[in-house]
Enzyme design. Structure first.
Site, PDB file in Angstrom:
ATOM      1  N   GLU A  94      90.293  39.502  34.995  1.00 15.70           N
ATOM      2  CA  GLU A  94      90.972  40.761  35.311  1.00 15.70           C
ATOM      3  C   GLU A  94      90.466  41.899  34.417  1.00 15.70           C
ATOM      4  O   GLU A  94      90.278  43.024  34.881  1.00 15.70           O
ATOM      5  CB  GLU A  94      92.491  40.618  35.133  1.00 15.70           C
ATOM      6  N   ARG A 103      91.210  25.745  42.205  1.00 20.16           N
ATOM      7  CA  ARG A 103      92.519  25.792  41.550  1.00 20.16           C
ATOM      8  C   ARG A 103      93.453  26.803  42.175  1.00 20.16           C
ATOM      9  O   ARG A 103      94.652  26.814  41.889  1.00 20.16           O
ATOM     10  CB  ARG A 103      92.370  26.081  40.054  1.00 20.16           C
TER      11      ARG A 103
END
Length: 137
Positions: free
Chosen positions: A58, A84
């Protein structure tokens, strides 16, 4: 506290998942992020793992967006490698996202449970760095 959910941008989830599948290799890059700018463009990035604590996907994405002249992000999502799925932002990323984009939506949850919430819902009653800066004017 009432968490308000918003539209889930599935194209954004797929963009991050695609980067996680195709660009995350080994231990150095294990997460991918995708964000949609207010003008509709999608920006992607990966984390830069290092034993000294490299930046999350991010945070890398914020820099990539800035290099492309994008300074107003609407929604962000992170996806882990090895299928995931969607991974919520860590505490540091939550704080940085709040400081840079206080109205940004964050996609959390999996499959039918995926939802978009405001960063303020993920970091309630938080310290907002910009609120405490001396006005330069």
């Amino acid at each position: 506290m009432t968490t308000q959910t918003h539209h889930v941008d599935h194209e954004l989830i797929e963009a991050a998942a695609h980067i996680a599948r195709t660009r995350c290799r080994g231990d150095q890059h294990t997460m991918a992020a995708a964000a949609r700018a207010r003008d509709g463009r999608i920006v992607t990035a990966v984390n830069v793992y290092h034993f000294t604590g490299g930046p999350c996907a991010e945070l890398t994405l914020i820099g990539v967006a800035a290099t492309q002249g994008i300074h107003d992000l609407d929604t962000i999502v992170a996806v882990g490698d090895r299928d995931r799925g969607v991974v919520p932002p860590c505490g540091r990323c939550r704080q940085v996202l709040l400081d840079y984009f206080p109205a940004i939506g964050v996609i959390v949850g999996e499959g039918d449970g995926a939802r978009t919430v405001r960063i303020t819902d993920l970091l309630p009653e938080s310290y907002v760095w910009a609120d405490h800066q001396i006005d330069a004017e």
